[in-house]
Design a protein around this motif. Sequence first.
Motif, PDB file in Angstrom:
ATOM      1  N   ALA B 139     -34.705  43.632  49.027  1.00 14.83           N
ATOM      2  CA  ALA B 139     -33.841  42.793  48.053  1.00 14.83           C
ATOM      3  C   ALA B 139     -34.534  42.892  47.358  1.00 14.83           C
ATOM      4  O   ALA B 139     -34.155  41.871  46.459  1.00 14.83           O
ATOM      5  N   ILE B 140     -36.327  42.905  47.243  1.00 14.21           N
ATOM      6  CA  ILE B 140     -36.465  41.779  45.728  1.00 14.21           C
ATOM      7  C   ILE B 140     -36.033  42.802  44.494  1.00 14.21           C
ATOM      8  O   ILE B 140     -35.911  44.274  45.165  1.00 14.21           O
ATOM      9  N   GLY B 141     -34.605  42.382  44.352  1.00 14.68           N
ATOM     10  CA  GLY B 141     -34.858  42.728  42.990  1.00 14.68           C
ATOM     11  C   GLY B 141     -33.527  43.531  42.722  1.00 14.68           C
ATOM     12  O   GLY B 141     -32.561  44.195  42.460  1.00 14.68           O
ATOM     13  N   GLY B 142     -32.673  43.655  44.086  1.00 11.15           N
ATOM     14  CA  GLY B 142     -31.649  44.397  44.592  1.00 11.15           C
ATOM     15  C   GLY B 142     -31.073  42.637  45.050  1.00 11.15           C
ATOM     16  O   GLY B 142     -30.465  42.122  43.800  1.00 11.15           O
TER      17      GLY B 142
END
Lengths: 722, 327
Positions: B139-142
């Motif tokens: 999820a991080i960066g998405g």
Amino acid sequence: MGTDKKSEPINRVDGRAKVTGKAKYFAEFEVPGVTFCVMVTSPITRGTITTINTKTAERAPGVLAVFTHLNMPAILGWAEQGNNSKLPSGGERYRMLGSNKILFNGQPIALVIADTLERAQHAASLVTATYNKAEHHTDLLKNKEKAAMPPRMGDYTRGTDANAHNTAPVVLKADYTVPIEVHNPMELAGILAFWEGDDKLTVYAKTQGVKSTQRTLAGAFKLDEKNVQVYSEFVGGGFGMGLRTWPQEVTVAAAARALKKPVKLVLTRDQMFTLVGHRPYTIQHISMGATRDGQLMGIYHEATGETASYDDFTEGTVGMTRFMYACPNVTTKYRIVPLDRGVPIWMRGPGEATGAFALESAIDEMAYKVNMDPLQFRLKNFAETDPEKNKPFSSNNLKEAYQLGSKKIGWAKRNPVPASMKEGDWLVGYGMSTGVFGAHRGESTCRAQLNADGTLLLQSATSDIGPGTSTAMVQIAHEVTGLPIEKIHFELGSTAFPPSGSQGGSSTVSSVGSAVFDVCTALKGMLTEAGLTFDNGTVKPAAGKSDSLQEVLSKQNKTFFEITKSSKGGAEQEKYSLYSFSIHFAEVRVHPATGVVRVKRVVTVADSGRIVSPKTAASQMIGGVTGGIGMALTEEGIIDHRFGRFVNNNLADYHVPVSADVPHIETIFIDKPDPVTNPMGSKGMGEIALIGFSAAVANAVYHATGKRIRELPITPDKILSA
Amino acid sequence: MNQFSYVRVTSKESAISAMAKDKTAMFLAGGTNLVDLMKSGVTSPERLVDINNVPLATIEETKTGLRIGALAKNTAVAENALVIKHFPLLSQALKAGASPQLRNMATVGGNMMQRTRCHYFYDNALPCNKRNPGSGCGAIGGFTRMHAIFGASDKCIAVHPSDMCVALTALDAVITVAGPKGERKIPFGDFHRLPGDTPEQDNNLQRGELIIAVDIPFNQLSAHTHYLKVRDRASYAFALVSVGAAMQIKGGNIADVRLAMGGVAHKPWRLKEAEAWLKGKSATEENFRKAASMAMTNAKSQGGNAFKLTLAPNTIVEALKTAAAQA
């Protein structure tokens, strides 16, 4: 028919079958020895399969076969069709399990077939593969430089001043975005296929056109069409995704032949996002010029939509802009960007719904710029004749529709100043828009069989994806023959019946209805020749004759009269521009602190000729508006472009409107016969129910808040950050 | 779905002993989340211990509050007269969650145990430290629109999806769990965890322990309560942000208050500082706004969820305003 006589509102003739579970959908047919197919799909977006291990899966309990690109039997028709060098990407066609190439995320890499669904699912989880990944491109915004003119649609321009949209006294320039939307009918897609020998194929399928599916399968397997039978009587929603026979359906039929067993495939919900099309992500730029008193001088409309690297999907996104308003200078351009994604397909209201969001938002914006009521602005720029084709409209009752709709919603009572109306903590807004779609009519054939007991059977290879095709056809036959509704039965969804087109483009009533009209009219003539006549709901001896229907049939050694008629539009239609129109009015509430938007009231007016079946027509409009609420407020397929995968591919995270999102929808029909389209005087309405609606909501949100949201869907975050 | 064995038990003792025998076993209650997780291959227990016939569904008044059995269905709790009378916030929160069909199946204990709805957790083709420790956070960066603004780590930014747990956190509930070593109590706020370096652990329940009941102490907060859930559609959607607010108001002043948020952290997010500040203050929008801004200290956006930095305090204010306005 074709007169001002109004049709009676009748119930759906198959309503009881649908709500009692008697109606059978493709996956419910029981075929002895049926086997179950589950697809393994690619987790990568572009590249090649380097190894694929099916050994463990093949040894799992109940497994009959695992097909991959290494052992899939050749599909002869596909091999012969070869590649199409016209692809904008310069790429090659997608042939499922035809090679080790991965062209999009979620592409099937193996079919696992077992004796039960659960065993097939388990075995599918045991198939492993390794890949050589290549760089992928799924984001249209980052690949705009690849935009190309589609082979099937050129640019359009009219007028002497192509720059009027830039140089007019008042100029509007705005960009609009419509995201990926996914059809997501309740019924999942798929096929049940079985063979007799190597050359007779029977399928139960989810399709919007049994003849189209028959042609595709016959072409793929190089069979005579008569050797391919397709059945699809009930379809649990299509919205366009069933207008193609998808590669996995052909592949499953090939697997069934190889296995010599019936094979059934039902897609999973997440596969519905990748393998049966979607409304393409589309960005649009509109530049519009007008005089200070609100006369349009020029419109420039450019749309850029996605397609797959292996196809050139094209739709009518900019079509409405060409003729909707009396504007002297108009230029439209449409471009497609090939991406490493599954191919899009028409989704209800197809490209027109995408284009209408931009055009009808821009019209609203311009109306505010020239300080005019958006309704008056539309009337001022009303096109009395079609300025694109330079032909009169066969019928155009938009002015009456504007009047009826505005009166019903209370348009004149609103305070036109944005952000001026409140109810408690909620801001109140009114918006409107126009929708339009071609009043298409294709060739269609219908067989009529009048039985000795006076019942009438009608058959045509058309479809019913939900609008109530049979109900409308029975109603047309009832009005021509005078036979009571319950004595008429209409059968569809089988290639055994006379040919008709697919159910798409709002054309079924116009096309198949005309065939029903013509065959019933011909049947009347046939009865006259036989000394009989339709009289007050029964068949009676004609004046001066005494033999009853039974006696006449018996003397002729027949058990029924039968006649088949084909029908299509005549040359007189070429003289006119044929369109259906709709007007949408929406009243919204916007909560400024949380950004929540609620549609409070809807009035939608259809100018779709004479209404053949008032009850199912109203349902059709309500369904279209409900889809429009989804398009306006909730629906968006989201891809994480780093992976090329959807991150909301289920019905909990991909939000279609729920009942609580849908207010009372008031439907109004002009209900005046079109003199040109067909003998009933009807025009299509499936598309216009949705086309334009999202703009009505966006315009209402602007009126409520003073915030112009140009990117759908209008979710709370967009209101808060506008 | 993998092959698994299934056993049905009728007492908490047999449930606990069945679990102790098999390290891959899991309890099955309403199944509204577990079955989905099994179907998608995220969770693959080799044994399911069905506890639906264990008599733990009673809702009863005790000397100090209400005791709700862990197997009481969400609908039964939401519609219970004692719950509505003493803890209307809990009823409101339950009704804001899922759909009637799901609430008819889901249990109180199961609701506490439900796992995040972060898509990266559900998709086996994507990295997720919670599903597969060490694989990274997808999820991080998405796609981070639904994700945490409080208490996230560089290993996980998922949020807890429950509405019911937001209310139970606000209401100072205490959970009773039973295991091979006997029973113990866990204050509700200590049950769920922040992700830290071990996002695979959602909560502090020990392997083999069974949730028995939850106790909610009586309070004076039932007159002014509101559960406000902001979501992308009117029903059947997870919260972008939700706020549970309950107040005791005397002469226009806030005598007591409870505040908790959902959709913002890996656990239901109690706003104790804001509560402490509000106590004794007058129930005005200005004070609500100050408390809300206090509650946002340490909030951090992941990009796609930046709007929550505005939405969360606004929702706190709206929830408090609505609660205060109740007669």
